[in-house]
Scaffold this motif. Structure first.
Motif, PDB file in Angstrom:
ATOM      1  N   UNK A   1       1.359  -1.376   0.077  1.00  8.04           N
ATOM      2  CA  UNK A   1       0.197   0.234  -0.414  1.00  8.04           C
ATOM      3  C   UNK A   1       0.619   1.234   0.345  1.00  8.04           C
ATOM      4  N   UNK A   2       1.948   0.914   1.324  1.00  4.68           N
ATOM      5  CA  UNK A   2       2.907   2.881   1.151  1.00  4.68           C
ATOM      6  C   UNK A   2       3.473   2.763  -0.051  1.00  4.68           C
TER       7      UNK A   2
ATOM      8  N   UNK B   1       8.203 -10.777   5.933  1.00  8.50           N
ATOM      9  CA  UNK B   1       6.852 -10.387   5.277  1.00  8.50           C
ATOM     10  C   UNK B   1       7.162  -9.272   3.805  1.00  8.50           C
ATOM     11  N   UNK B   2       8.797  -8.422   4.232  1.00  4.76           N
ATOM     12  CA  UNK B   2       8.889  -8.756   3.269  1.00  4.76           C
ATOM     13  C   UNK B   2       9.170  -8.844   1.931  1.00  4.76           C
ATOM     14  N   UNK B   3      10.532  -9.598   1.611  1.00  2.00           N
ATOM     15  CA  UNK B   3      10.312 -10.924   0.903  1.00  2.00           C
ATOM     16  C   UNK B   3       9.238 -11.065   0.229  1.00  2.00           C
ATOM     17  N   UNK B   4       7.852 -12.210   0.966  1.00  2.00           N
ATOM     18  CA  UNK B   4       6.466 -11.635   0.531  1.00  2.00           C
ATOM     19  C   UNK B   4       6.408 -11.012  -0.240  1.00  2.00           C
ATOM     20  N   UNK B   5       6.500  -8.993   0.249  1.00  2.00           N
ATOM     21  CA  UNK B   5       5.887  -8.469  -1.032  1.00  2.00           C
ATOM     22  C   UNK B   5       6.633  -8.525  -2.208  1.00  2.00           C
ATOM     23  N   UNK B   6       7.709  -8.030  -1.984  1.00  2.00           N
ATOM     24  CA  UNK B   6       9.085  -8.178  -3.030  1.00  2.00           C
ATOM     25  C   UNK B   6       8.809  -9.314  -3.637  1.00  2.00           C
ATOM     26  N   UNK B   7       9.335 -11.031  -3.798  1.00  2.00           N
ATOM     27  CA  UNK B   7       9.044 -11.830  -4.716  1.00  2.00           C
ATOM     28  C   UNK B   7       7.316 -11.833  -5.981  1.00  2.00           C
ATOM     29  N   UNK B   8       6.101 -11.533  -5.572  1.00  2.00           N
ATOM     30  CA  UNK B   8       5.367 -11.450  -5.495  1.00  2.00           C
ATOM     31  C   UNK B   8       5.320 -10.399  -6.333  1.00  2.00           C
ATOM     32  N   UNK B   9       5.682  -8.993  -6.571  1.00  2.00           N
ATOM     33  CA  UNK B   9       6.166  -7.913  -7.085  1.00  2.00           C
ATOM     34  C   UNK B   9       5.238  -7.182  -6.196  1.00  2.00           C
ATOM     35  N   UNK B  10       6.499  -6.392  -5.778  1.00  2.00           N
ATOM     36  CA  UNK B  10       5.777  -4.894  -4.296  1.00  2.00           C
ATOM     37  C   UNK B  10       4.901  -3.762  -4.842  1.00  2.00           C
ATOM     38  N   UNK B  11       4.772  -3.974  -6.259  1.00  2.00           N
ATOM     39  CA  UNK B  11       2.950  -2.902  -6.481  1.00  2.00           C
ATOM     40  C   UNK B  11       1.773  -3.801  -6.864  1.00  2.00           C
ATOM     41  N   UNK B  12       2.351  -4.795  -6.524  1.00  2.00           N
ATOM     42  CA  UNK B  12       1.490  -5.955  -6.667  1.00  2.00           C
ATOM     43  C   UNK B  12       0.938  -6.759  -5.483  1.00  2.00           C
ATOM     44  N   UNK B  13      -0.745  -6.350  -5.361  1.00  2.00           N
ATOM     45  CA  UNK B  13      -1.642  -6.361  -4.047  1.00  2.00           C
ATOM     46  C   UNK B  13      -1.662  -8.061  -4.006  1.00  2.00           C
ATOM     47  N   UNK B  14      -2.203  -8.200  -5.243  1.00  2.00           N
ATOM     48  CA  UNK B  14      -2.125  -9.684  -5.416  1.00  2.00           C
ATOM     49  C   UNK B  14      -0.822 -10.496  -5.578  1.00  2.00           C
ATOM     50  N   UNK B  15       0.086 -10.075  -6.024  1.00  2.00           N
ATOM     51  CA  UNK B  15       1.107 -10.288  -5.675  1.00  2.00           C
ATOM     52  C   UNK B  15       1.579 -10.895  -4.450  1.00  2.00           C
ATOM     53  N   UNK B  16       1.337  -9.494  -3.334  1.00  2.00           N
ATOM     54  CA  UNK B  16       2.371  -9.817  -2.466  1.00  2.00           C
ATOM     55  C   UNK B  16       1.431 -10.567  -1.560  1.00  2.00           C
ATOM     56  N   UNK B  17      -0.069 -11.351  -1.523  1.00  2.00           N
ATOM     57  CA  UNK B  17      -0.989 -12.168  -1.344  1.00  2.00           C
ATOM     58  C   UNK B  17      -0.107 -13.248  -1.300  1.00  2.00           C
TER      59      UNK B  17
ATOM     60  N   UNK C   1      11.021  -8.780 -11.926  1.00  2.00           N
ATOM     61  CA  UNK C   1       9.477  -8.200 -11.343  1.00  2.00           C
ATOM     62  C   UNK C   1       9.037  -8.383 -10.191  1.00  2.00           C
ATOM     63  N   UNK C   2       8.787 -10.279 -10.091  1.00  2.00           N
ATOM     64  CA  UNK C   2       8.520 -11.131  -8.999  1.00  2.00           C
ATOM     65  C   UNK C   2       7.491 -11.753  -9.585  1.00  2.00           C
ATOM     66  N   UNK C   3       7.259 -12.333  -8.969  1.00  2.00           N
ATOM     67  CA  UNK C   3       6.081 -13.731  -9.620  1.00  2.00           C
ATOM     68  C   UNK C   3       4.549 -12.709 -10.469  1.00  2.00           C
ATOM     69  N   UNK C   4       4.037 -11.415  -9.866  1.00  2.00           N
ATOM     70  CA  UNK C   4       3.126 -10.910 -10.209  1.00  2.00           C
ATOM     71  C   UNK C   4       3.474  -9.231 -10.689  1.00  2.00           C
ATOM     72  N   UNK C   5       4.438  -9.377 -10.517  1.00  2.00           N
ATOM     73  CA  UNK C   5       4.389  -7.868 -10.691  1.00  2.00           C
ATOM     74  C   UNK C   5       4.746  -7.364 -12.631  1.00  2.00           C
ATOM     75  N   UNK C   6       4.516  -6.334 -12.988  1.00  2.00           N
ATOM     76  CA  UNK C   6       4.845  -5.488 -14.687  1.00  2.00           C
ATOM     77  C   UNK C   6       5.963  -5.220 -14.443  1.00  2.00           C
ATOM     78  N   UNK C   7       6.410  -6.202 -15.657  1.00  2.00           N
ATOM     79  CA  UNK C   7       7.870  -5.228 -16.735  1.00  2.00           C
ATOM     80  C   UNK C   7       7.489  -3.834 -16.846  1.00  2.00           C
ATOM     81  N   UNK C   8       9.191  -3.049 -16.439  1.00  2.00           N
ATOM     82  CA  UNK C   8       8.986  -1.765 -16.345  1.00  2.00           C
ATOM     83  C   UNK C   8       9.455  -1.278 -18.446  1.00  2.00           C
ATOM     84  N   UNK C   9       8.609  -0.943 -18.805  1.00  2.00           N
ATOM     85  CA  UNK C   9       8.688  -0.582 -20.319  1.00  2.00           C
ATOM     86  C   UNK C   9       9.346   0.772 -19.984  1.00  2.00           C
ATOM     87  N   UNK C  10      10.378   1.356 -20.910  1.00  2.00           N
ATOM     88  CA  UNK C  10      11.481   2.456 -20.490  1.00  2.00           C
ATOM     89  C   UNK C  10      10.658   3.325 -22.374  1.00  2.00           C
ATOM     90  N   UNK C  11      10.283   4.719 -22.301  1.00  2.00           N
ATOM     91  CA  UNK C  11      10.612   5.147 -23.976  1.00  2.00           C
ATOM     92  C   UNK C  11      11.867   5.977 -23.684  1.00  2.00           C
TER      93      UNK C  11
END
Length: 296
Positions: free
Chosen positions: A27-28, A224-240, A285-295
């Protein structure tokens, strides 16, 4: 077989507690782009408040005050760090949270000392036996409470204006601001909600078979921090998902410690980080994290 089933259930229960903490990290990060390394200290603060207030106020009253207290502490932290973020971006606030963590942890450790504080939870050391499988009653309640809280959160995240604003800001903060999203209020609500979840998680981490609240309880949040990271830090579903994976891995390492003695003692404490490293090697990018796109 009964040992395996019991171990898996403990893993699910432990993962559900980690999910409450991992959601706070997520969330943060989604609201402010910063990683709150003081989250463990907020968890310890919530547990400490329940421990010192449960006798005069009762368990429910103490938990309510602890939730308000951790939310207020998180809000104050957000106010301080927000002023820095406006000038220097999210990297500096992330580093400053380490300083906040040290200050808060030092004061709480001074107050707790070498004591182990009980939280006065209503489950005590009660156990539940079903089909030859014995589990702590607190673990059953932790799973139920976590499922309810996560369900309510997901409903709000996907079905309310607050959730839409959170997702919009996470995707593109500038575009969200142009559409009328109040970024300051959104950040404040995210930090406060993370504080509330930390207080609830602290109670279940301290409950049987845990020994109570001591000066090291806040360090458990680091699992719990590795849990958030390996799921994809910006992904709620990934954190779960990451919380379930870490909880299961830690429970299996604890339950089969004797068979895995060749890997050394204290394996359960290392497993969350080992799983995180292995996952990030395969998927940075983690299990459910999205790859960052660079313009370009």
């Amino acid at each position: 077989m009964s040992t395996l089933i019991q171990t898996l259930f403990n893993g699910m229960a432990l993962g559900s507690i980690y999910a409450l903490v991992a959601l706070g990290f997520c969330l943060v990060f989604k609201a402010s782009g910063a990683v709150n390394f003081a989250h463990g200290s907020l968890l310890l603060l919530g547990g400490y408040l329940v421990a010192v207030l449960h006798e005069p106020l009762g368990f429910a009253g103490a938990l309510a005050i602890a939730a308000v207290g951790t939310a207020a502490a998180a809000a104050f932290e957000a106010l301080v760090l927000r002023r820095v973020a406006k000038a220097d971006g999210p990297a500096v606030p992330t580093i400053l949270t380490i300083g906040v963590d040290i200050l808060l942890l030092t004061e709480l450790a001074r107050r707790i000392g070498g004591d182990v504080l009980g939280t006065g939870d209503p489950w005590g050391a009660s156990v539940v036996t079903v089909g030859g499988i014995t589990v702590a009653q607190a673990r059953v309640y932790s799973l139920v409470v976590a499922l309810v809280l996560v369900g309510v959160f997901l409903l709000a995240f996907h079905r309310t204006g607050w959730g839409l604003a959170m997702r919009a800001r996470s995707s593109d903060a500038e575009a969200a601001a142009l559409m009328g999203v109040r970024g300051d209020r959104l950040q404040m609500s995210a930090w406060m909600l993370a504080g509330v979840l930390a207080a609830v998680a602290a109670v279940f981490l301290a409950a049987f078979p845990g020994t109570g609240i001591d000066r090291t309880t806040g360090q458990i949040a680091l699992a719990a921090f590795p849990a958030a990271v390996l799921g994809g830090l910006g992904s709620v579903s990934g954190a779960l998902l990451g919380s379930v994976v870490v909880g299961m891995a830690e429970a299996l390492a604890t339950g089969y410690q004797q068979q895995l003695s060749g890997l050394g003692s204290g394996l359960a404490e290392v497993v969350p980080y080992a799983v995180m490293v292995l996952v990030l090697i395969a998927r940075p990018q983690g299990l459910l994290g999205a790859k960052e796109s660079t313009r370009v």
